[in-house]
Motif scaffolding. Structure first.
Motif: not given
Length: 462
Positions: A231, A359-360, A409, A441
Protein backbone atom coordinates in the motif's frame (compact mmCIF):
# COMPACT_ATOMS: atom_id res chain seq x y z
CA UNK A 1 23.68 26.26 6.52
CA UNK A 2 22.69 25.47 10.07
CA UNK A 3 19.41 24.14 11.31
CA UNK A 4 16.56 26.51 11.97
CA UNK A 5 14.59 24.90 14.77
CA UNK A 6 10.83 25.30 14.91
CA UNK A 7 8.17 23.83 17.09
CA UNK A 8 6.07 22.75 14.14
CA UNK A 9 4.87 19.18 13.89
CA UNK A 10 5.12 17.63 10.47
CA UNK A 11 2.13 15.60 9.44
CA UNK A 12 2.85 12.32 7.76
CA UNK A 13 -0.10 10.26 6.55
CA UNK A 14 -0.29 6.64 7.52
CA UNK A 15 -3.25 4.29 7.66
CA UNK A 16 -6.94 4.69 8.56
CA UNK A 17 -7.32 7.93 6.64
CA UNK A 18 -10.24 10.28 6.66
CA UNK A 19 -10.77 13.13 4.25
CA UNK A 20 -11.91 16.15 6.21
CA UNK A 21 -11.12 19.50 4.64
CA UNK A 22 -7.57 18.37 4.01
CA UNK A 23 -5.96 15.50 2.16
CA UNK A 24 -5.02 12.95 4.76
CA UNK A 25 -5.83 12.77 8.44
CA UNK A 26 -4.19 9.95 10.39
CA UNK A 27 -6.79 9.18 13.05
CA UNK A 28 -4.67 6.62 14.91
CA UNK A 29 -1.58 8.77 15.19
CA UNK A 30 -3.55 11.86 16.13
CA UNK A 31 -4.55 10.02 19.27
CA UNK A 32 -0.88 9.63 20.19
CA UNK A 33 2.01 11.99 20.47
CA UNK A 34 3.11 14.13 17.54
CA UNK A 35 6.71 13.91 16.42
CA UNK A 36 8.64 17.14 16.57
CA UNK A 37 10.89 17.80 13.64
CA UNK A 38 13.72 20.15 12.68
CA UNK A 39 13.77 22.27 9.57
CA UNK A 40 16.77 22.39 7.26
CA UNK A 41 17.46 24.22 4.01
CA UNK A 42 17.85 22.49 0.65
CA UNK A 43 21.57 23.03 0.94
CA UNK A 44 21.74 20.94 4.11
CA UNK A 45 21.56 17.15 4.57
CA UNK A 46 18.61 15.63 2.66
CA UNK A 47 18.31 12.89 5.26
CA UNK A 48 16.93 15.33 7.80
CA UNK A 49 13.17 15.74 7.86
CA UNK A 50 11.97 19.29 7.56
CA UNK A 51 9.07 21.00 9.26
CA UNK A 52 7.48 23.40 6.82
CA UNK A 53 4.77 25.52 8.45
CA UNK A 54 2.45 25.47 11.41
CA UNK A 55 -0.49 24.72 9.14
CA UNK A 56 0.96 21.29 8.39
CA UNK A 57 -0.80 19.17 10.96
CA UNK A 58 -0.14 15.57 10.02
CA UNK A 59 1.41 13.09 12.44
CA UNK A 60 4.52 11.04 11.89
CA UNK A 61 4.14 7.39 10.93
CA UNK A 62 6.91 5.20 12.27
CA UNK A 63 8.99 4.17 9.28
CA UNK A 64 12.27 2.33 9.37
CA UNK A 65 14.88 4.04 7.22
CA UNK A 66 16.15 0.60 6.26
CA UNK A 67 12.72 -0.36 4.92
CA UNK A 68 11.78 2.95 3.29
CA UNK A 69 14.62 5.42 2.80
CA UNK A 70 13.85 9.11 2.63
CA UNK A 71 13.98 10.53 -0.85
CA UNK A 72 15.36 14.01 -1.49
CA UNK A 73 13.49 14.98 -4.63
CA UNK A 74 14.22 18.65 -5.18
CA UNK A 75 13.57 19.56 -8.77
CA UNK A 76 11.00 18.23 -11.23
CA UNK A 77 12.08 14.59 -11.35
CA UNK A 78 11.34 12.42 -14.42
CA UNK A 79 10.03 14.18 -17.50
CA UNK A 80 6.81 14.00 -19.49
CA UNK A 81 8.55 12.10 -22.29
CA UNK A 82 8.97 8.97 -20.19
CA UNK A 83 10.75 5.68 -20.89
CA UNK A 84 7.76 3.47 -21.62
CA UNK A 85 4.04 3.34 -22.51
CA UNK A 86 3.02 3.73 -18.87
CA UNK A 87 4.90 7.03 -18.52
CA UNK A 88 4.54 8.51 -22.01
CA UNK A 89 1.34 9.78 -23.64
CA UNK A 90 2.91 11.21 -26.82
CA UNK A 91 0.85 10.06 -29.83
CA UNK A 92 2.30 7.69 -32.44
CA UNK A 93 2.72 8.43 -36.13
CA UNK A 94 -0.66 8.65 -37.82
CA UNK A 95 0.56 6.38 -40.63
CA UNK A 96 1.06 3.28 -38.46
CA UNK A 97 -0.71 0.31 -40.07
CA UNK A 98 -1.02 1.95 -43.50
CA UNK A 99 0.84 1.35 -46.77
CA UNK A 100 2.00 4.94 -47.26
CA UNK A 101 4.57 7.24 -45.73
CA UNK A 102 3.48 9.87 -43.21
CA UNK A 103 4.53 12.58 -45.70
CA UNK A 104 1.43 11.74 -47.76
CA UNK A 105 -0.94 12.43 -44.85
CA UNK A 106 -2.64 15.83 -44.61
CA UNK A 107 -2.05 18.08 -41.63
CA UNK A 108 -4.23 17.36 -38.57
CA UNK A 109 -7.68 18.92 -38.64
CA UNK A 110 -6.90 20.71 -35.39
CA UNK A 111 -4.64 23.12 -37.31
CA UNK A 112 -7.77 24.37 -39.05
CA UNK A 113 -10.10 24.19 -36.06
CA UNK A 114 -8.66 23.46 -32.59
CA UNK A 115 -11.87 21.72 -31.59
CA UNK A 116 -11.26 19.02 -34.20
CA UNK A 117 -8.97 16.00 -33.84
CA UNK A 118 -5.25 16.59 -33.58
CA UNK A 119 -2.67 18.38 -31.41
CA UNK A 120 -3.31 21.89 -30.10
CA UNK A 121 -0.93 24.27 -28.34
CA UNK A 122 -3.12 25.93 -25.71
CA UNK A 123 -0.53 28.22 -24.11
CA UNK A 124 0.27 30.31 -27.16
CA UNK A 125 2.76 32.45 -25.22
CA UNK A 126 4.99 29.41 -24.79
CA UNK A 127 7.67 27.48 -26.63
CA UNK A 128 7.78 23.68 -26.28
CA UNK A 129 10.80 21.45 -26.74
CA UNK A 130 8.43 18.88 -28.30
CA UNK A 131 6.89 20.31 -31.51
CA UNK A 132 3.21 20.19 -30.54
CA UNK A 133 1.74 21.07 -33.94
CA UNK A 134 3.66 18.32 -35.71
CA UNK A 135 2.66 15.51 -33.34
CA UNK A 136 1.15 12.49 -35.11
CA UNK A 137 3.45 13.45 -38.02
CA UNK A 138 6.72 13.09 -36.10
CA UNK A 139 8.02 10.05 -34.27
CA UNK A 140 9.26 11.51 -30.97
CA UNK A 141 11.78 9.17 -29.28
CA UNK A 142 11.38 8.38 -25.59
CA UNK A 143 13.43 10.52 -23.25
CA UNK A 144 14.62 13.14 -25.73
CA UNK A 145 13.39 15.81 -25.95
CA UNK A 146 12.52 15.89 -22.28
CA UNK A 147 9.14 17.60 -22.39
CA UNK A 148 9.50 21.22 -21.29
CA UNK A 149 7.76 24.55 -21.79
CA UNK A 150 9.41 27.97 -21.88
CA UNK A 151 7.24 30.88 -20.79
CA UNK A 152 7.53 34.65 -20.34
CA UNK A 153 8.84 35.51 -16.88
CA UNK A 154 7.47 38.63 -15.22
CA UNK A 155 9.23 40.65 -12.55
CA UNK A 156 6.63 42.38 -10.46
CA UNK A 157 6.82 43.43 -6.83
CA UNK A 158 5.29 42.38 -3.53
CA UNK A 159 4.76 44.41 -0.38
CA UNK A 160 6.50 42.90 2.66
CA UNK A 161 7.15 44.17 6.21
CA UNK A 162 10.68 45.08 5.09
CA UNK A 163 9.54 46.95 1.99
CA UNK A 164 9.00 46.10 -1.68
CA UNK A 165 10.58 42.87 -2.90
CA UNK A 166 10.79 41.36 -6.41
CA UNK A 167 7.96 39.01 -7.38
CA UNK A 168 8.88 36.57 -10.16
CA UNK A 169 5.77 35.08 -11.72
CA UNK A 170 4.28 33.52 -14.84
CA UNK A 171 0.73 33.79 -16.19
CA UNK A 172 -1.06 30.63 -17.34
CA UNK A 173 -4.74 31.61 -17.30
CA UNK A 174 -7.00 34.65 -17.15
CA UNK A 175 -10.66 35.08 -16.23
CA UNK A 176 -11.30 37.50 -19.09
CA UNK A 177 -11.39 36.35 -22.71
CA UNK A 178 -9.82 39.49 -24.21
CA UNK A 179 -7.04 39.49 -21.63
CA UNK A 180 -6.37 35.79 -22.18
CA UNK A 181 -6.11 36.41 -25.92
CA UNK A 182 -3.74 39.34 -25.38
CA UNK A 183 -1.44 37.31 -23.16
CA UNK A 184 -1.62 34.09 -25.16
CA UNK A 185 -2.92 32.08 -22.19
CA UNK A 186 -5.99 30.00 -21.38
CA UNK A 187 -9.36 31.61 -20.69
CA UNK A 188 -11.30 30.30 -17.71
CA UNK A 189 -14.69 31.80 -16.98
CA UNK A 190 -14.68 30.05 -13.59
CA UNK A 191 -11.79 32.13 -12.27
CA UNK A 192 -14.17 35.02 -11.62
CA UNK A 193 -15.62 32.89 -8.80
CA UNK A 194 -12.33 32.55 -6.90
CA UNK A 195 -13.40 35.07 -4.27
CA UNK A 196 -11.03 35.57 -1.34
CA UNK A 197 -8.81 32.72 -2.53
CA UNK A 198 -7.41 35.27 -5.00
CA UNK A 199 -5.01 37.75 -3.44
CA UNK A 200 -5.25 41.40 -4.47
CA UNK A 201 -2.78 43.17 -6.73
CA UNK A 202 -2.60 46.33 -8.82
CA UNK A 203 -1.14 47.02 -12.23
CA UNK A 204 2.13 48.98 -12.33
CA UNK A 205 3.11 51.40 -15.07
CA UNK A 206 5.30 48.78 -16.75
CA UNK A 207 2.37 46.34 -16.94
CA UNK A 208 3.55 44.03 -14.14
CA UNK A 209 1.70 43.24 -10.92
CA UNK A 210 2.21 44.84 -7.52
CA UNK A 211 1.01 42.24 -5.02
CA UNK A 212 -0.43 43.49 -1.75
CA UNK A 213 1.06 40.53 0.11
CA UNK A 214 2.06 36.89 -0.21
CA UNK A 215 5.47 35.26 -0.57
CA UNK A 216 6.81 31.74 -1.07
CA UNK A 217 9.64 30.01 0.80
CA UNK A 218 11.45 27.70 -1.65
CA UNK A 219 14.14 26.61 0.81
CA UNK A 220 12.67 23.40 2.33
CA UNK A 221 13.85 20.05 1.03
CA UNK A 222 11.11 18.12 -0.71
CA UNK A 223 10.98 14.66 0.85
CA UNK A 224 8.76 11.80 -0.29
CA UNK A 225 8.78 8.12 0.59
CA UNK A 226 6.14 5.49 -0.23
CA UNK A 227 4.21 3.55 2.36
CA UNK A 228 4.47 -0.25 2.65
CA UNK A 229 4.97 -2.22 -0.55
CA UNK A 230 1.41 -3.52 -0.52
CA UNK A 231 0.00 0.00 0.00
CA UNK A 232 2.47 2.67 -1.20
CA UNK A 233 -0.18 5.38 -0.94
CA UNK A 234 -0.44 7.23 1.36
CA UNK A 235 3.27 8.03 1.55
CA UNK A 236 5.09 7.34 4.79
CA UNK A 237 6.84 10.70 4.51
CA UNK A 238 5.65 13.66 2.48
CA UNK A 239 7.03 17.18 2.76
CA UNK A 240 6.65 19.93 0.14
CA UNK A 241 9.67 21.68 -1.28
CA UNK A 242 8.08 25.14 -1.26
CA UNK A 243 5.53 26.75 1.04
CA UNK A 244 3.49 29.90 0.58
CA UNK A 245 2.64 32.08 3.55
CA UNK A 246 -0.94 32.58 4.73
CA UNK A 247 -1.52 35.38 2.20
CA UNK A 248 -0.02 33.69 -0.85
CA UNK A 249 -2.14 32.39 -3.69
CA UNK A 250 -1.36 31.89 -7.38
CA UNK A 251 -4.82 33.34 -8.05
CA UNK A 252 -4.57 37.11 -8.31
CA UNK A 253 -7.30 39.73 -8.64
CA UNK A 254 -6.19 42.75 -10.68
CA UNK A 255 -8.88 45.26 -11.64
CA UNK A 256 -11.58 42.58 -11.22
CA UNK A 257 -9.82 40.13 -13.53
CA UNK A 258 -8.57 36.98 -11.82
CA UNK A 259 -5.31 35.56 -13.17
CA UNK A 260 -3.53 32.28 -12.53
CA UNK A 261 -0.12 33.83 -11.86
CA UNK A 262 2.12 31.45 -9.87
CA UNK A 263 5.30 32.65 -8.21
CA UNK A 264 8.25 30.62 -9.54
CA UNK A 265 11.23 32.18 -7.73
CA UNK A 266 12.13 33.74 -4.40
CA UNK A 267 11.84 37.52 -3.79
CA UNK A 268 15.45 38.18 -4.77
CA UNK A 269 17.20 40.21 -7.46
CA UNK A 270 18.13 38.95 -10.93
CA UNK A 271 21.66 37.72 -10.22
CA UNK A 272 20.56 35.30 -7.49
CA UNK A 273 18.31 33.31 -9.84
CA UNK A 274 20.32 33.52 -13.04
CA UNK A 275 20.38 29.91 -14.29
CA UNK A 276 19.73 30.20 -18.05
CA UNK A 277 21.50 26.92 -18.81
CA UNK A 278 19.78 24.88 -16.12
CA UNK A 279 20.84 23.41 -12.78
CA UNK A 280 19.03 26.08 -10.76
CA UNK A 281 19.28 26.47 -7.01
CA UNK A 282 16.05 24.86 -5.80
CA UNK A 283 16.30 26.77 -2.54
CA UNK A 284 15.35 29.80 -4.66
CA UNK A 285 13.08 28.47 -7.42
CA UNK A 286 10.01 26.28 -7.87
CA UNK A 287 10.70 22.55 -8.14
CA UNK A 288 9.24 22.42 -11.67
CA UNK A 289 11.81 24.92 -12.97
CA UNK A 290 14.39 23.52 -15.40
CA UNK A 291 16.08 26.83 -16.25
CA UNK A 292 15.44 30.49 -15.49
CA UNK A 293 16.78 33.51 -17.36
CA UNK A 294 15.94 36.83 -15.66
CA UNK A 295 17.92 38.82 -18.22
CA UNK A 296 15.74 37.61 -21.08
CA UNK A 297 12.68 37.20 -18.85
CA UNK A 298 12.03 33.52 -19.58
CA UNK A 299 11.61 30.42 -17.46
CA UNK A 300 11.57 26.78 -18.57
CA UNK A 301 9.39 24.32 -16.65
CA UNK A 302 8.83 20.58 -16.76
CA UNK A 303 5.67 19.30 -18.41
CA UNK A 304 3.47 16.57 -16.93
CA UNK A 305 1.37 13.87 -18.61
CA UNK A 306 -2.36 13.60 -18.19
CA UNK A 307 -5.66 13.00 -19.99
CA UNK A 308 -8.91 14.85 -20.64
CA UNK A 309 -11.89 13.10 -22.20
CA UNK A 310 -9.65 10.42 -23.66
CA UNK A 311 -7.15 12.87 -25.12
CA UNK A 312 -3.57 13.05 -23.81
CA UNK A 313 -2.51 16.45 -22.49
CA UNK A 314 0.55 18.23 -21.12
CA UNK A 315 0.13 20.43 -18.06
CA UNK A 316 2.10 22.37 -15.44
CA UNK A 317 1.53 21.75 -11.72
CA UNK A 318 2.24 24.85 -9.65
CA UNK A 319 0.35 24.78 -6.29
CA UNK A 320 -2.01 22.82 -4.09
CA UNK A 321 -3.97 23.42 -0.90
CA UNK A 322 -2.47 20.41 0.89
CA UNK A 323 1.15 19.70 1.92
CA UNK A 324 1.05 15.99 1.07
CA UNK A 325 -0.32 16.73 -2.39
CA UNK A 326 2.37 19.37 -2.90
CA UNK A 327 5.08 16.94 -1.84
CA UNK A 328 3.90 14.33 -4.35
CA UNK A 329 3.26 16.90 -7.10
CA UNK A 330 6.52 18.85 -6.51
CA UNK A 331 4.60 22.09 -6.32
CA UNK A 332 4.01 24.88 -3.78
CA UNK A 333 1.80 24.36 -0.74
CA UNK A 334 -0.54 27.38 -0.69
CA UNK A 335 -2.92 27.17 2.31
CA UNK A 336 -4.94 30.18 1.14
CA UNK A 337 -6.39 27.95 -1.59
CA UNK A 338 -8.37 26.20 1.14
CA UNK A 339 -10.81 29.12 0.94
CA UNK A 340 -12.16 27.71 -2.33
CA UNK A 341 -15.40 25.77 -2.27
CA UNK A 342 -15.02 22.18 -3.49
CA UNK A 343 -17.50 19.49 -4.46
CA UNK A 344 -19.51 21.93 -6.60
CA UNK A 345 -17.97 21.32 -10.04
CA UNK A 346 -20.03 23.10 -12.71
CA UNK A 347 -22.72 25.05 -10.87
CA UNK A 348 -22.84 28.82 -11.38
CA UNK A 349 -20.73 29.77 -8.34
CA UNK A 350 -17.99 27.18 -8.93
CA UNK A 351 -14.35 28.16 -9.36
CA UNK A 352 -13.17 24.57 -9.80
CA UNK A 353 -13.16 21.73 -12.28
CA UNK A 354 -12.59 18.09 -11.31
CA UNK A 355 -9.40 16.07 -11.56
CA UNK A 356 -9.59 12.30 -11.02
CA UNK A 357 -6.67 10.65 -9.25
CA UNK A 358 -6.30 6.91 -8.65
CA UNK A 359 -4.73 5.70 -5.41
CA UNK A 360 -4.19 2.07 -6.39
CA UNK A 361 -4.11 1.93 -10.17
CA UNK A 362 -1.95 -0.63 -11.92
CA UNK A 363 1.71 -0.27 -10.92
CA UNK A 364 3.25 -3.66 -11.73
CA UNK A 365 6.09 -3.28 -14.20
CA UNK A 366 6.34 0.48 -13.78
CA UNK A 367 6.65 2.48 -16.98
CA UNK A 368 6.59 -0.67 -19.12
CA UNK A 369 2.97 -1.29 -18.10
CA UNK A 370 0.59 0.46 -20.53
CA UNK A 371 -2.16 0.32 -17.86
CA UNK A 372 0.01 2.11 -15.28
CA UNK A 373 -1.78 4.88 -13.39
CA UNK A 374 -2.13 6.41 -9.96
CA UNK A 375 -0.41 7.56 -6.82
CA UNK A 376 0.92 4.18 -5.76
CA UNK A 377 2.63 3.82 -9.13
CA UNK A 378 4.06 7.34 -8.88
CA UNK A 379 5.39 6.72 -5.37
CA UNK A 380 7.01 3.44 -6.38
CA UNK A 381 8.68 4.44 -9.65
CA UNK A 382 8.93 8.24 -9.35
CA UNK A 383 7.09 9.02 -12.61
CA UNK A 384 3.85 10.97 -12.91
CA UNK A 385 0.49 9.32 -12.10
CA UNK A 386 -1.34 9.93 -15.44
CA UNK A 387 -4.21 11.85 -13.85
CA UNK A 388 -7.49 12.46 -15.66
CA UNK A 389 -8.89 15.98 -15.97
CA UNK A 390 -12.40 17.17 -16.59
CA UNK A 391 -12.94 19.82 -19.25
CA UNK A 392 -10.02 21.68 -20.82
CA UNK A 393 -10.04 24.43 -23.49
CA UNK A 394 -11.11 23.17 -26.95
CA UNK A 395 -12.98 20.27 -25.31
CA UNK A 396 -15.34 22.05 -22.91
CA UNK A 397 -16.21 25.55 -21.70
CA UNK A 398 -16.04 24.66 -18.00
CA UNK A 399 -12.23 24.64 -17.74
CA UNK A 400 -10.57 25.95 -14.61
CA UNK A 401 -6.88 25.70 -13.69
CA UNK A 402 -8.10 25.03 -10.13
CA UNK A 403 -8.73 21.29 -9.96
CA UNK A 404 -10.88 19.71 -7.26
CA UNK A 405 -9.17 16.42 -6.38
CA UNK A 406 -11.55 13.48 -6.71
CA UNK A 407 -9.45 10.63 -5.30
CA UNK A 408 -10.62 7.14 -6.18
CA UNK A 409 -9.68 3.59 -5.26
CA UNK A 410 -10.30 0.37 -7.17
CA UNK A 411 -12.23 -2.15 -5.06
CA UNK A 412 -10.72 -5.53 -4.25
CA UNK A 413 -13.46 -7.19 -6.31
CA UNK A 414 -12.67 -5.05 -9.37
CA UNK A 415 -8.97 -5.90 -9.09
CA UNK A 416 -9.60 -9.62 -8.59
CA UNK A 417 -11.81 -9.71 -11.69
CA UNK A 418 -9.18 -7.95 -13.80
CA UNK A 419 -11.18 -4.77 -14.35
CA UNK A 420 -8.47 -2.36 -13.19
CA UNK A 421 -6.87 -0.39 -16.01
CA UNK A 422 -5.91 3.02 -17.34
CA UNK A 423 -8.81 5.50 -17.13
CA UNK A 424 -8.61 8.55 -19.39
CA UNK A 425 -12.15 9.92 -19.56
CA UNK A 426 -14.34 11.55 -16.89
CA UNK A 427 -17.61 9.77 -17.59
CA UNK A 428 -15.95 6.37 -17.71
CA UNK A 429 -14.72 7.09 -14.18
CA UNK A 430 -18.16 8.29 -13.08
CA UNK A 431 -19.76 5.13 -14.49
CA UNK A 432 -17.32 2.92 -12.57
CA UNK A 433 -18.13 4.88 -9.41
CA UNK A 434 -21.86 4.47 -10.04
CA UNK A 435 -21.39 0.74 -10.57
CA UNK A 436 -19.39 0.35 -7.35
CA UNK A 437 -16.10 -0.70 -8.96
CA UNK A 438 -14.26 2.34 -7.64
CA UNK A 439 -14.85 4.24 -4.40
CA UNK A 440 -13.21 6.96 -2.41
CA UNK A 441 -10.11 5.93 -0.43
CA UNK A 442 -10.68 3.12 2.06
CA UNK A 443 -14.19 2.57 0.73
CA UNK A 444 -15.36 6.12 1.41
CA UNK A 445 -18.02 7.65 -0.86
CA UNK A 446 -16.67 8.75 -4.23
CA UNK A 447 -16.26 12.52 -4.65
CA UNK A 448 -14.14 15.50 -3.65
CA UNK A 449 -11.31 14.63 -1.27
CA UNK A 450 -10.88 18.27 -0.21
CA UNK A 451 -7.63 19.55 -1.75
CA UNK A 452 -7.38 21.63 -4.88
CA UNK A 453 -4.43 21.52 -7.28
CA UNK A 454 -3.57 24.45 -9.55
CA UNK A 455 -2.49 23.15 -12.96
CA UNK A 456 -2.42 25.17 -16.15
CA UNK A 457 -3.07 22.99 -19.20
CA UNK A 458 -0.37 23.65 -21.78
CA UNK A 459 -1.28 21.47 -24.78
CA UNK A 460 -3.66 18.86 -26.06
CA UNK A 461 -1.68 16.19 -27.88
CA UNK A 462 -4.36 14.81 -30.21
Amino acid sequence: MGLIHRNDAIAVPGEDLLFDGGFAVNTDRQRGERARMSRVSKQASPMLIVATAAVITFSLAAVSAAETPLRDRNGPGPAANGPGPGCNVIPPLASIGTKVDISQFPQPDSLTDPELAGPVQLLRSATFDIPIESLTHVDVPSGNPRGTITLPLFKGAVKTPSGLKPAWYIILDAGDQAEADRLGVNFSKKLRNAGDAARPATLRADGTFLFESGTVDFSPNRLVAPGPEDRPFPPSIAQPGSVGDANYSPLVNVDDIVYDAPIVAAPVEDAAINFPNGNPNYALVHDQVIAIDPAHRTVTLSLINGFSFGKPVFYISTESSDPTVSAIEANTFAPRLRRLEVGVDDIARSAVERIFIATNGASEGGCDNPQRQGLSAALLDGHRPNNTFGGIPTIATDYSPVWDANIYEWTDEAIEKGYRGLLTEEFRILKLARDGLITGPNGAPFGSAGPVIVCGVAARLN
